[in-house]
Enzyme design. Structure first.
Site, PDB file in Angstrom:
ATOM      1  N   LYS A 121     -19.129   8.757 -14.230  1.00 19.45           N
ATOM      2  CA  LYS A 121     -17.444  10.121 -14.625  1.00 19.45           C
ATOM      3  C   LYS A 121     -16.616   9.367 -13.742  1.00 19.45           C
ATOM      4  CE  LYS A 121     -20.774  13.427 -16.382  1.00 19.45           C
ATOM      5  NZ  LYS A 121     -20.851  15.357 -15.704  1.00 19.45           N
ATOM      6  N   HIS A 178       0.476  -1.118  -0.027  1.00 21.57           N
ATOM      7  CA  HIS A 178      -0.134   0.390   0.010  1.00 21.57           C
ATOM      8  C   HIS A 178       0.999   1.319   0.251  1.00 21.57           C
ATOM      9  CE1 HIS A 178      -3.041   3.083   2.670  1.00 21.57           C
ATOM     10  NE2 HIS A 178      -3.830   2.466   1.332  1.00 21.57           N
ATOM     11  N   ASP A 236      -5.790  15.756  -4.898  1.00 22.35           N
ATOM     12  CA  ASP A 236      -5.779  14.558  -4.318  1.00 22.35           C
ATOM     13  C   ASP A 236      -7.004  14.200  -4.331  1.00 22.35           C
ATOM     14  OD1 ASP A 236      -4.841  12.135  -3.232  1.00 22.35           O
ATOM     15  OD2 ASP A 236      -3.416  13.195  -1.910  1.00 22.35           O
ATOM     16  N   MET A 237      -7.667  12.778  -4.335  1.00 26.44           N
ATOM     17  CA  MET A 237      -9.178  12.136  -4.365  1.00 26.44           C
ATOM     18  C   MET A 237      -9.503  11.010  -4.431  1.00 26.44           C
ATOM     19  SD  MET A 237     -11.893  13.193  -7.450  1.00 26.44           S
ATOM     20  CE  MET A 237     -11.449  12.359  -8.661  1.00 26.44           C
ATOM     21  N   ALA A 238      -9.792   9.704  -3.656  1.00 28.33           N
ATOM     22  CA  ALA A 238     -10.274   8.968  -4.126  1.00 28.33           C
ATOM     23  C   ALA A 238     -10.741   9.122  -5.314  1.00 28.33           C
ATOM     24  CB  ALA A 238     -11.057   8.301  -2.834  1.00 28.33           C
ATOM     25  N   SER A 251      -5.995  -0.029  -6.106  1.00 27.13           N
ATOM     26  CA  SER A 251      -6.476  -0.527  -4.240  1.00 27.13           C
ATOM     27  C   SER A 251      -7.393  -1.494  -4.459  1.00 27.13           C
ATOM     28  CB  SER A 251      -7.013   0.252  -3.166  1.00 27.13           C
ATOM     29  OG  SER A 251      -8.550   0.841  -3.629  1.00 27.13           O
ATOM     30  N   GLY A 291      -6.430  20.997  -2.441  1.00 22.69           N
ATOM     31  CA  GLY A 291      -5.605  21.368  -1.272  1.00 22.69           C
ATOM     32  C   GLY A 291      -5.603  22.519  -0.345  1.00 22.69           C
TER      33      GLY A 291
HETATM   34  P1  NAI Z   1     -11.472  14.293   0.176  1.00 21.87           P
HETATM   35  O1  NAI Z   1     -12.026  14.506   0.232  1.00 21.87           O
HETATM   36  O2  NAI Z   1     -10.552  14.889   1.463  1.00 21.87           O
HETATM   37  O3  NAI Z   1     -10.420  15.067  -0.794  1.00 21.87           O
HETATM   38  C1  NAI Z   1     -10.487  15.688  -2.045  1.00 21.87           C
HETATM   39  C2  NAI Z   1      -9.875  16.922  -2.550  1.00 21.87           C
HETATM   40  O4  NAI Z   1     -11.314  17.392  -2.228  1.00 21.87           O
HETATM   41  C3  NAI Z   1      -8.478  17.180  -2.029  1.00 21.87           C
HETATM   42  O5  NAI Z   1      -7.730  17.767  -2.972  1.00 21.87           O
HETATM   43  C4  NAI Z   1      -9.441  18.830  -1.071  1.00 21.87           C
HETATM   44  O6  NAI Z   1      -7.713  19.710  -1.657  1.00 21.87           O
HETATM   45  C5  NAI Z   1     -10.541  19.081  -1.976  1.00 21.87           C
HETATM   46  N1  NAI Z   1     -11.196  20.005  -1.334  1.00 21.87           N
HETATM   47  C6  NAI Z   1     -11.722  19.482   0.125  1.00 21.87           C
HETATM   48  N2  NAI Z   1     -12.990  20.138   0.639  1.00 21.87           N
HETATM   49  C7  NAI Z   1     -12.022  21.813  -0.348  1.00 21.87           C
HETATM   50  C8  NAI Z   1     -13.124  22.297  -0.559  1.00 21.87           C
HETATM   51  N3  NAI Z   1     -13.691  23.138   0.451  1.00 21.87           N
HETATM   52  N4  NAI Z   1     -12.435  23.635  -1.489  1.00 21.87           N
HETATM   53  C9  NAI Z   1     -11.484  22.730  -2.425  1.00 21.87           C
HETATM   54  N5  NAI Z   1     -11.064  22.142  -2.059  1.00 21.87           N
HETATM   55  C10 NAI Z   1     -11.053  20.896  -1.475  1.00 21.87           C
HETATM   56  O7  NAI Z   1      -9.930  13.162  -0.178  1.00 21.87           O
HETATM   57  P2  NAI Z   1     -10.417  11.645  -0.472  1.00 21.87           P
HETATM   58  O8  NAI Z   1     -11.002  11.678  -1.800  1.00 21.87           O
HETATM   59  O9  NAI Z   1     -11.558  11.212   1.140  1.00 21.87           O
HETATM   60  O10 NAI Z   1      -9.223  11.144  -0.330  1.00 21.87           O
HETATM   61  C11 NAI Z   1      -8.096  10.934   1.026  1.00 21.87           C
HETATM   62  C12 NAI Z   1      -7.071  10.317   0.389  1.00 21.87           C
HETATM   63  O11 NAI Z   1      -6.727   8.850   0.496  1.00 21.87           O
HETATM   64  C13 NAI Z   1      -6.108  10.766  -0.817  1.00 21.87           C
HETATM   65  O12 NAI Z   1      -4.941  11.336  -0.249  1.00 21.87           O
HETATM   66  C14 NAI Z   1      -6.289   9.289  -1.504  1.00 21.87           C
HETATM   67  O13 NAI Z   1      -4.807   9.946  -1.981  1.00 21.87           O
HETATM   68  C15 NAI Z   1      -6.253   8.799  -0.659  1.00 21.87           C
HETATM   69  N6  NAI Z   1      -6.137   7.303  -0.850  1.00 21.87           N
HETATM   70  C16 NAI Z   1      -5.337   6.673  -1.035  1.00 21.87           C
HETATM   71  C17 NAI Z   1      -5.813   5.077  -1.132  1.00 21.87           C
HETATM   72  C18 NAI Z   1      -5.009   3.827  -1.730  1.00 21.87           C
HETATM   73  O14 NAI Z   1      -5.083   3.064  -1.960  1.00 21.87           O
HETATM   74  N7  NAI Z   1      -3.375   4.297  -1.629  1.00 21.87           N
HETATM   75  C19 NAI Z   1      -6.983   4.922  -2.321  1.00 21.87           C
HETATM   76  C20 NAI Z   1      -8.351   5.650  -2.196  1.00 21.87           C
HETATM   77  C21 NAI Z   1      -7.962   6.601  -0.780  1.00 21.87           C
END
Ligand code: NAI
Length: 356
Positions: free
Chosen positions: A229, A121, A179-181, A145, A311
């Protein structure tokens, strides 16, 4: 899980994570890198990818599902391309090493595309995107993942929560890091709702019939963001970080929580672009700073104080963590300081089982 929080200095958190992973059997060098990565996630408020994962990693290490002395090898396959062979070692370490190769290729040739083949991971993708942006490079990074999301219109999980991160350098400020899932919510959020006996919104997940459910116990698949999408995006991620590298794809990708004695064979892909090969670098960075300033001036709608750039929320949380310390749930802290390596709770075959 108790919600009592304690606040740790960055170095203390890194050291606790590193020591626990070393106690489980990981080398000091790798454990310290995982410590830095998880500290980064917790300090930026992405606790789903921070210290909460240590016990799971420790259990996988203890059961033999991570190569502790991996034979890492970089194979350059073209002027701007390469494969970093991860030998099922720590994904955090392999993906970072692979990134350094992609950065070098981008600096020398304008673009660097490096796939990381067969790794564990690799955590929070911003970590890699951030490093590339600090070298004045653009980065698009994606990874596989475990299969938990139903395809649009389907009933059975097929793709993972396959995340996408993108970064770009700015003039003066910290980089933009999106950065998002590709699922509406992470599995951790469903577990959280179960633990608090709360309903979930009906756009997060589906039941066994593929119908939206508000009962967290009936969840049998997560929903992609924005229907077809998000489904298309998660497929794109799987193709780029799986099939492109000759790795298992779709539902054949290994599960995080089953068979902890075997390596996961996961894939990751970094695409690093050198803006200096396309435009004036300084102007490019100034334009992005102007973009941020204009977004900040955008009149916020009801319920919002300000429009933020991707971010920025994490940057604000990071700034707060720098002052107050990094909040860690007491139960996780107690585990980190304990003698226990793991509580044998992560190895199970039903992905959607209650056990966490
Ligand atoms: P999230 O929903 O917390 O954020 C998604 C994006 O929306 C980010 O870029 C954040 O900066 C932006 N955002 C949030 N609120 C905002 C606002 N008010 N205005 C503007 N932009 C805003 O992220 P999510 O989808 O919960 O993912 C969390 C983490 O999980 C990520 O770092 C991702 O890399 C990681 N991840 C890793 C996996 C793996 O297998 N390695 C699998 C799935 C996720």
């Amino acid at each position: 899980m108790s919600e009592e929080l304690i606040y740790l200095e960055a170095t203390e958190l890194e050291s606790l994570v590193s020591h626990k992973l070393q106690a489980a059997g990981m080398s000091q060098e790798h454990a310290e890198e995982v410590g830095r990565h998880l500290r980064y996630a917790d300090a930026r408020g992405i606790h789903s990818h921070g210290a909460v994962r240590v016990e799971y990693y420790a259990e996988r290490i203890a059961k033999g599902g991570l190569t502790l002395k991996p034979a890492f090898k970089f194979e350059q396959t073209g002027p701007s391309t390469g494969i970093f062979h991860g030998d099922n070692g720590s994904g955090h370490v392999a993906a970072k090493e692979g990134l350094f190769h992609a950065i070098k290729l981008a600096q020398d040739t304008g673009v660097g595309i490096v796939g990381i083949s067969k790794m564990g991971h690799s955590g929070m993708l911003s970590y890699y995107a951030d490093i590339a942006a600090q070298s004045d490079l653009i980065c698009l990074t994606v990874c596989q993942s475990d299969p938990m999301a139903v395809p649009f219109g389907g009933t059975e999980p097929y793709f993972g929560t396959n995340p996408i991160a993108f970064s770009a350098p700015t003039q003066g400020e910290r980089p933009i890091i999106f950065d998002m899932a590709t699922t509406v919510q992470a599995w951790g959020k469903i577990l959280d709702a179960r633990s608090k006996h709360l309903e979930i919104p009906n756009n997060w997940a589906v039941d066994v019939q593929g119908q939206p459910t508000t009962d967290p116990y009936k969840v049998q698949g997560l929903l992609p963001i924005a229907g077809p999408k998000g489904y298309g995006l998660m497929m794109m991620v799987d193709i780029l970080s799986g099939s492109l590298l000759g790795l298992p794809f779709g539902k054949h990708v290994s599960s995080m929580y089953s068979d902890l004695s075997k390596g996961r064979n996961l894939g990751h892909l970094h695409i690093v672009i050198n803006p200096a090969y396309f435009t004036d670098l300084r102007q490019f960075k100034e334009n992005l700073s102007t973009m941020i300033a204009e977004l900040h001036e955008n009149q916020p709608t009801k319920g919002f104080d300000q429009v933020l750039y991707p971010g920025e929320l994490a940057e604000k949380i990071q700034a707060e963590s720098d002052i107050k310390g990094i909040p860690i749930v007491r139960e996780i802290y107690d585990y980190l300081i304990s003698e226990t390596i793991h509580f044998d709770k992560y190895d199970h075959s039903d992905t959607f089982a209650e056990k966490e």
